[in-house]
Design an enzyme around this catalytic site. Structure first.
Site, PDB file in Angstrom:
ATOM      1  N   LYS A  55       0.835  -1.209   0.000  1.00  0.00           N
ATOM      2  CA  LYS A  55       0.000   0.000   0.000  1.00  0.00           C
ATOM      3  C   LYS A  55       0.870   1.261   0.000  1.00  0.00           C
ATOM      4  CE  LYS A  55      -1.881   1.793   3.933  1.00  0.00           C
ATOM      5  NZ  LYS A  55      -1.577   3.231   4.030  1.00  0.00           N
ATOM      6  N   ASN A  56       1.860   1.290   0.904  1.00  0.00           N
ATOM      7  CA  ASN A  56       2.623   2.526   1.065  1.00  0.00           C
ATOM      8  C   ASN A  56       3.617   2.785  -0.059  1.00  0.00           C
ATOM      9  OD1 ASN A  56       1.167   3.121   3.300  1.00  0.00           O
ATOM     10  ND2 ASN A  56       2.827   2.785   4.778  1.00  0.00           N
ATOM     11  N   ARG A 102      -5.010  10.564   4.371  1.00  0.00           N
ATOM     12  CA  ARG A 102      -3.984  11.607   4.502  1.00  0.00           C
ATOM     13  C   ARG A 102      -2.961  11.558   3.379  1.00  0.00           C
ATOM     14  NH1 ARG A 102      -2.514  14.238   8.592  1.00  0.00           N
ATOM     15  NH2 ARG A 102      -0.385  13.886   7.912  1.00  0.00           N
ATOM     16  N   CYS A 145      -5.318  13.166  12.840  1.00  0.00           N
ATOM     17  CA  CYS A 145      -5.943  11.872  12.601  1.00  0.00           C
ATOM     18  C   CYS A 145      -5.844  11.081  13.880  1.00  0.00           C
ATOM     19  CB  CYS A 145      -5.318  11.148  11.425  1.00  0.00           C
ATOM     20  SG  CYS A 145      -3.780  10.366  11.800  1.00  0.00           S
ATOM     21  N   ARG A 196       0.170  14.661  13.130  1.00  0.00           N
ATOM     22  CA  ARG A 196       0.704  14.425  11.784  1.00  0.00           C
ATOM     23  C   ARG A 196       0.738  15.688  10.919  1.00  0.00           C
ATOM     24  NH1 ARG A 196      -1.397   8.602   9.758  1.00  0.00           N
ATOM     25  NH2 ARG A 196       0.533   8.608   8.594  1.00  0.00           N
ATOM     26  N   ASP A 254       4.150   0.819  12.163  1.00  0.00           N
ATOM     27  CA  ASP A 254       2.973   0.140  11.600  1.00  0.00           C
ATOM     28  C   ASP A 254       2.854  -1.321  12.050  1.00  0.00           C
ATOM     29  OD1 ASP A 254       2.220   2.451  10.377  1.00  0.00           O
ATOM     30  OD2 ASP A 254       2.798   1.872   8.351  1.00  0.00           O
ATOM     31  N   ARG A 259      -8.805  -0.341   4.424  1.00  0.00           N
ATOM     32  CA  ARG A 259      -7.925   0.670   3.826  1.00  0.00           C
ATOM     33  C   ARG A 259      -6.570   0.073   3.485  1.00  0.00           C
ATOM     34  NH1 ARG A 259      -6.495   4.901   7.516  1.00  0.00           N
ATOM     35  NH2 ARG A 259      -5.054   5.190   5.802  1.00  0.00           N
TER      36      ARG A 259
HETATM   37  C1  UD1 Z   1       4.088   7.104   6.577  1.00  0.00           C
HETATM   38  C2  UD1 Z   1       3.250   5.865   6.299  1.00  0.00           C
HETATM   39  C3  UD1 Z   1       2.632   5.349   7.589  1.00  0.00           C
HETATM   40  C4  UD1 Z   1       3.700   5.142   8.654  1.00  0.00           C
HETATM   41  C5  UD1 Z   1       4.567   6.385   8.800  1.00  0.00           C
HETATM   42  C6  UD1 Z   1       5.763   6.167   9.727  1.00  0.00           C
HETATM   43  C7  UD1 Z   1       2.503   6.171   4.032  1.00  0.00           C
HETATM   44  C8  UD1 Z   1       1.374   6.474   3.115  1.00  0.00           C
HETATM   45  N1  UD1 Z   1       2.237   6.204   5.349  1.00  0.00           N
HETATM   46  O1  UD1 Z   1       3.205   8.097   7.080  1.00  0.00           O
HETATM   47  O2  UD1 Z   1       1.976   4.107   7.298  1.00  0.00           O
HETATM   48  O3  UD1 Z   1       3.084   4.875   9.895  1.00  0.00           O
HETATM   49  O4  UD1 Z   1       5.085   6.795   7.524  1.00  0.00           O
HETATM   50  O5  UD1 Z   1       6.525   5.100   9.282  1.00  0.00           O
HETATM   51  O6  UD1 Z   1       3.590   5.872   3.596  1.00  0.00           O
HETATM   52  N2  UD1 Z   1       6.217  15.001  10.724  1.00  0.00           N
HETATM   53  C9  UD1 Z   1       6.334  16.342  10.977  1.00  0.00           C
HETATM   54  N3  UD1 Z   1       6.190  17.222   9.935  1.00  0.00           N
HETATM   55  C10 UD1 Z   1       5.940  16.812   8.660  1.00  0.00           C
HETATM   56  C11 UD1 Z   1       5.822  15.425   8.397  1.00  0.00           C
HETATM   57  C12 UD1 Z   1       5.971  14.543   9.459  1.00  0.00           C
HETATM   58  O7  UD1 Z   1       6.560  16.757  12.111  1.00  0.00           O
HETATM   59  O8  UD1 Z   1       5.826  17.655   7.762  1.00  0.00           O
HETATM   60  C13 UD1 Z   1       6.355  14.019  11.838  1.00  0.00           C
HETATM   61  C14 UD1 Z   1       5.060  13.241  12.122  1.00  0.00           C
HETATM   62  O9  UD1 Z   1       4.198  13.957  12.966  1.00  0.00           O
HETATM   63  C15 UD1 Z   1       5.591  11.981  12.751  1.00  0.00           C
HETATM   64  C16 UD1 Z   1       6.935  11.770  12.042  1.00  0.00           C
HETATM   65  O10 UD1 Z   1       7.251  13.016  11.438  1.00  0.00           O
HETATM   66  O11 UD1 Z   1       5.822  12.181  14.109  1.00  0.00           O
HETATM   67  C17 UD1 Z   1       6.930  10.704  10.969  1.00  0.00           C
HETATM   68  O12 UD1 Z   1       5.798  10.885  10.118  1.00  0.00           O
HETATM   69  P1  UD1 Z   1       5.842  10.537   8.576  1.00  0.00           P
HETATM   70  O13 UD1 Z   1       7.016   9.665   8.282  1.00  0.00           O
HETATM   71  O14 UD1 Z   1       5.709  11.794   7.795  1.00  0.00           O
HETATM   72  O15 UD1 Z   1       4.513   9.692   8.392  1.00  0.00           O
HETATM   73  P2  UD1 Z   1       3.663   9.621   7.093  1.00  0.00           P
HETATM   74  O16 UD1 Z   1       4.564   9.855   5.935  1.00  0.00           O
HETATM   75  O17 UD1 Z   1       2.434  10.439   7.239  1.00  0.00           O
END
Ligand code: UD1
Length: 430
Positions: free
Chosen positions: A33-34, A104, A128, A133, A317, A409
């Protein structure tokens, strides 16, 4: 399409699980998925049609396809979900709230839209269930590449002539942030360097896909990614890598039920942290290039300590699934969540099944009980629902898992695959 409004929640499918059967058998792992979500978003960058195969049949994939179609992208797919995407006639550069709020990862269209069309209006994802996030790093990265970005009326509005290559150091390791900026950089003018980049296998898969379309990327899979911008990307055919989280989830299910399973079409090299913990829990794990097998020999697992961290560390995850396993293991195991601040909702539901788990800050202390007991439980997010299903498979009696649209999902045909592994599980329509 994911359902979300309060009215829509009244009638949703549930899973009825009769626990206690040791899983036994062989199944195939689906496409990740990711990796699929960013790859589908990246098709917006191509000037020619692109075919993507091994696409899992999931609600998040359907949402992404709907999103692309709403932009004027032509999407056709066969019954195996080989998806052909033609983004030559994009006429709308907006990701509306109705779609973003259900998924998201819709934010992944931001980078490609700005890079190829010079404009994007993407609804802010907001919070969420598992935490705030934020997407500040996506926005700051685009600004560093010369885009004019404002956040107004709940939308991220980005405008640019041609994006400029630049040097970006991420404050925090972010998976979709790295993907968004990598996609933005492939059509930028000059070289972009992404430092403290995420190293997840899905990043490498996206980079491989972009390279097949003609992008110039080096270092994907390491914390420094270099991208030399090109003028346009061509069509290609690409097969998505196997889903390591789905694979890991079934392995834990087998471990919790004292079972023995084999997963084909797997990529065990991406599961090292999970395999080590399963072995520590007492499982016999064997694997080859594209398969993995686990044999618990009827034993009850030993509780393990885990601490989530970005890849190659233990994946957040898989955290809920290991909480469920620790809950019925012998001994005491701690689960420390370092990525998302609110990712223990499954613990409250596990407690309703007799689990002895205390939350202390970002750590869950799990004292294994001999047997979990069946109860009606509620899924709160995607991986939490996986944890509850696993608990139901190991528990005595009938567990009813409500709100399983979360599980749809991210897990392809979960009840069918579990059936194949002789679990007693059925979908109860809402
Ligand atoms: C992706 C995965 C999700 C997984 C997560 C962590 C997808 C579609 N989803 O989510 O399944 O649980 O990685 O492995 O690939 N952060 C910030 N600012 C930002 C972006 C992130 O502070 O602009 C923080 C987030 O709050 C979190 C951390 O960074 O604490 C990691 O999040 P992130 O790796 O961005 O998660 P996703 O990419 O949303």
């Amino acid at each position: 399409m994911a359902r979300s409004g309060a009215g829509e929640l009244a009638n949703v499918d549930k899973l009825l699980i009769t626990g206690g059967t040791a899983l036994d058998g062989t199944i195939d792992v689906s496409g990740a998925k990711n990796a699929t979500l960013p790859i589908l978003a990246a098709t917006l960058l191509a000037s020619e049609p692109v075919t993507v195969s091994n696409v899992p049949q999931l609600k998040d994939v359907a949402t992404t396809i709907t999103l692309l179609q709403s932009m004027g992208v032509q999407v056709t797919f066969d019954e195996k979900l080989n998806v052909e995407v033609d983004a030559t006639a994009v006429n709308n550069r907006c990701a509306p709230y109705e779609l973003v709020k259900t998924m998201r990862a819709s934010i992944l269209v931001l980078g490609p839209l700005v890079a190829r069309f010079g404009e994007a209006d993407v609804s802010l994802p907001g919070g969420c269930a598992i935490g705030a996030r934020p997407v500040n790093l996506h926005v700051q990265g685009l600004q560093a590449m010369g885009a004019h970005v404002v956040v107004e009326n709940g939308f991220i509005r980005a405008r640019a002539d041609r994006l400029q290559g630049t040097h970006i150091v991420f404050d925090t390791v972010t998976v979709t942030g790295t993907e968004n900026l990598m996609m933005a950089a492939v059509l930028a003018d000059g070289e972009t360097v992404l430092e403290n980049a995420a190293r997840e296998p899905e990043i490498t898969d996206l980079a491989n896909f972009l390279q097949q379309m003609g992008a110039k990327i080096s270092g994907a899979g390491t914390s420094t990614i270099r991208i030399e911008g090109v003028d346009s990307l061509a069509g290609t055919q690409y097969k998505v890598l196997p889903d390591r989280i789905e694979c890991g989830t079934y392995l834990v299910a087998a471990a919790m039920t004292g079972g023995r399973i084999r997963l084909n079409h797997a990529a065990p090299e991406n599961l090292e942290a999970v395999i080590l913990k399963l072995q520590e829990a007492g499982a016999l794990v064997e694997y080859g290039d594209d398969w993995i097998a686990l044999d618990m020999q009827g034993k009850r697992p030993q509780a393990v300590d885990i601490r989530t961290s970005p890849y190659p560390g233990f994946p957040t995850d898989m955290q809920a699934q290991f909480c469920a396993m620790n809950a019925m293991s012998s001994g005491v195991g701690t689960v420390t969540e370092t990525i998302f601040e609110n990712r223990f909702q499954h613990v409250l539901e596990l407690q309703r099944m007799g689990a002895d788990i205390q939350i202390e800050g970002n750590m869950a202390v799990c004292r294994g009980v001999e047997k979990l007991t069946a109860a009606p439980v509620m899924a709160t997010d995607l991986r939490a629902s996986a944890g509850l299903i696993l608990a139901g498979l190991a528990a005595e009696g009938e567990t009813l898992v409500d709100r399983i649209y979360h599980v749809d999902r991210g897990y392809e045909r979960i009840e069918e695959k579990l059936h194949q592994l002789v679990a007693q599980i059925k979908r109860v329509p809402g």
